[in-house]
Design an enzyme around this catalytic site. Structure first.
Site, PDB file in Angstrom:
ATOM      1  CG  ASN A  49      -1.699   1.025   1.310  1.00  0.00           C
ATOM      2  OD1 ASN A  49      -1.731   2.151   0.494  1.00  0.00           O
ATOM      3  ND2 ASN A  49      -2.565   1.265   2.456  1.00  0.00           N
ATOM      4  CD1 TRP A  50       3.445   0.830  -2.988  1.00  0.00           C
ATOM      5  CD2 TRP A  50       3.742   2.287  -4.881  1.00  0.00           C
ATOM      6  NE1 TRP A  50       4.138   0.332  -3.846  1.00  0.00           N
ATOM      7  CE2 TRP A  50       4.332   1.137  -4.922  1.00  0.00           C
ATOM      8  CE3 TRP A  50       3.509   2.966  -5.907  1.00  0.00           C
ATOM      9  CZ2 TRP A  50       4.958   0.644  -6.117  1.00  0.00           C
ATOM     10  CZ3 TRP A  50       4.216   2.855  -6.941  1.00  0.00           C
ATOM     11  CH2 TRP A  50       4.873   1.638  -7.269  1.00  0.00           C
ATOM     12  CE  LYS A  51      -0.336   3.143   4.803  1.00  0.00           C
ATOM     13  NZ  LYS A  51      -0.141   3.140   6.114  1.00  0.00           N
ATOM     14  CG  HIS A  84      -5.709   2.036   5.136  1.00  0.00           C
ATOM     15  ND1 HIS A  84      -5.367   2.835   6.150  1.00  0.00           N
ATOM     16  CD2 HIS A  84      -4.758   1.083   5.295  1.00  0.00           C
ATOM     17  CE1 HIS A  84      -4.147   2.512   6.382  1.00  0.00           C
ATOM     18  NE2 HIS A  84      -3.832   1.310   6.047  1.00  0.00           N
ATOM     19  CD  GLU A 116      -2.885   5.509   6.708  1.00  0.00           C
ATOM     20  OE1 GLU A 116      -2.896   5.462   5.315  1.00  0.00           O
ATOM     21  OE2 GLU A 116      -2.096   4.937   7.410  1.00  0.00           O
ATOM     22  CD  GLU A 124      -3.352  -2.461   7.170  1.00  0.00           C
ATOM     23  OE1 GLU A 124      -2.395  -2.711   6.685  1.00  0.00           O
ATOM     24  OE2 GLU A 124      -3.984  -1.313   7.258  1.00  0.00           O
ATOM     25  N   GLY A 154       2.542   2.337  10.732  1.00  0.00           N
ATOM     26  CA  GLY A 154       3.560   3.201  10.662  1.00  0.00           C
ATOM     27  C   GLY A 154       4.378   3.632  12.159  1.00  0.00           C
ATOM     28  CB  SER A 165       5.129  -2.046  12.035  1.00  0.00           C
ATOM     29  OG  SER A 165       4.582  -0.763  12.145  1.00  0.00           O
ATOM     30  N   GLY A 224       2.774  -1.101   4.394  1.00  0.00           N
ATOM     31  CA  GLY A 224       2.991   0.192   3.986  1.00  0.00           C
ATOM     32  C   GLY A 224       4.293   0.816   3.842  1.00  0.00           C
ATOM     33  N   GLY A 225       4.896   1.086   4.793  1.00  0.00           N
ATOM     34  CA  GLY A 225       6.295   1.949   4.532  1.00  0.00           C
ATOM     35  C   GLY A 225       7.174   1.135   3.803  1.00  0.00           C
TER      36      GLY A 225
HETATM   37  P1  13P Z   1       2.956   0.402   7.844  1.00  0.00           P
HETATM   38  O1  13P Z   1       3.663  -0.978   7.190  1.00  0.00           O
HETATM   39  O2  13P Z   1       3.847   1.608   7.234  1.00  0.00           O
HETATM   40  O3  13P Z   1       2.814   0.403   9.147  1.00  0.00           O
HETATM   41  O4  13P Z   1       1.498   0.539   7.016  1.00  0.00           O
HETATM   42  C1  13P Z   1       0.639  -0.555   7.307  1.00  0.00           C
HETATM   43  C2  13P Z   1      -0.582  -0.132   6.329  1.00  0.00           C
HETATM   44  O5  13P Z   1      -1.152   0.710   6.797  1.00  0.00           O
HETATM   45  C3  13P Z   1      -0.850  -0.919   5.248  1.00  0.00           C
HETATM   46  O6  13P Z   1      -1.942  -0.545   4.645  1.00  0.00           O
END
Ligand code: 13P
Length: 250
Positions: free
Chosen positions: A9-11, A97, A99, A166, A172, A211, A232-233
């Protein structure tokens, strides 16, 4: 059970040059051509087409969007329909998600509507659920997961979806959930799926997200009831994303 799914997920990251470079290194990776793990990337809308071009027609890496609208089209300024994502070659769309639930006030009912639209367009919705730290501290984690899952499923039910656990506090933060936390959450979600779908609920993959990094991936992906990861990251760096994919491939 199908292959583990490692989805990036590149956000809101990945301007065109970065997105193309990342796509090039993923497309060239042997693990993406193997048959033991499925890899997907979910770039921001603006980068989906450029990334699709770089991944090529016989795409080893699947594509996904990060959201879609519940309606098939019409007067919805700024929104994207599920069919538009399908047009671009997407197979998946991340929905609900945390977010989006937090920043855009998305409710589980909104997510259910979007998931129905995704299925209608031939996409696989990746439906996200997860408790906050306060909900966990109050001992309500499993209750929250159950309620979010029930209310976020499309009318058609749970068939044809992917589920992602999640925990909000793990996203994050560098603080992934412990194996015990993951076992208990995934076990509870699996039981809910089994009650709906029979067959032990095994037809739906349950991803863990929060994470996930190269150094904890093998431990997480080796747990019962974990069928992949939503990253994510670490998905923004091809080396770390591919290391996670290799951990899934065993
Ligand atoms: P991180 O891997 O950066 O914690 O993000 C997880 C995420 O929100 C994937 O959708």
């Amino acid at each position: 059970m199908s292959r583990q799914l490692i989805a990036g997920n590149w956000k809101m990251n990945g301007r065109l040059a970065e997105a193309r470079a990342l796509a090039d290194s993923l497309a060239a990776a042997p693990v993406a051509r193997g048959d033991t793990v499925e890899i997907a990337v979910c770039p921001p809308f603006t980068a989906i087409h450029p990334v699709a071009e770089r991944l090529g027609g016989d795409r080893a890496v699947a594509l996904g969007g990060q959201d879609c609208h519940a309606a098939p089209g019409g007067a919805h300024t700024g929104d994207i329909s599920a069919a538009m994502l399908a047009d671009l070659g997407c197979r998946y769309v991340i929905l609900g998600h945390s977010e989006r639930r937090q920043e855009h006030g998305e409710t589980s009912a909104d997510v259910a509507g979007k998931a129905g639209a995704a299925l209608d367009a031939g996409l696989v919705p990746i439906i996200c659920v997860g408790e906050t730290q306060a909900e966990r501290d109050a001992g309500r984690a499993l209750e929250v997961l159950h309620a979010q899952l029930e209310a976020s499923l499309p009318e058609a039910g749970a068939a044809g979806i992917v589920l992602a656990y999640e925990p909000v506090w793990a996203i994050g933060t560098g603080r992934a959930a412990t194996p015990d936390d993951i076992r208990s959450a995934h076990g509870a979600l699996r039981a809910d799926l089994a009650a709906r779908l029979g067959n032990g609920g095994r037809s739906v993959r349950i991803l863990y997200g929060g994470s996930v990094k190269p150094d904890n991936a093998a431990g997480i992906l080796g747990l019962d009831d974990v069928d992949g990861a939503l990253v994510g990251g670490a998905s923004l760096d091809s080396e770390s994303f591919l290391a996670i994919a290799r951990a899934a491939a065993g």
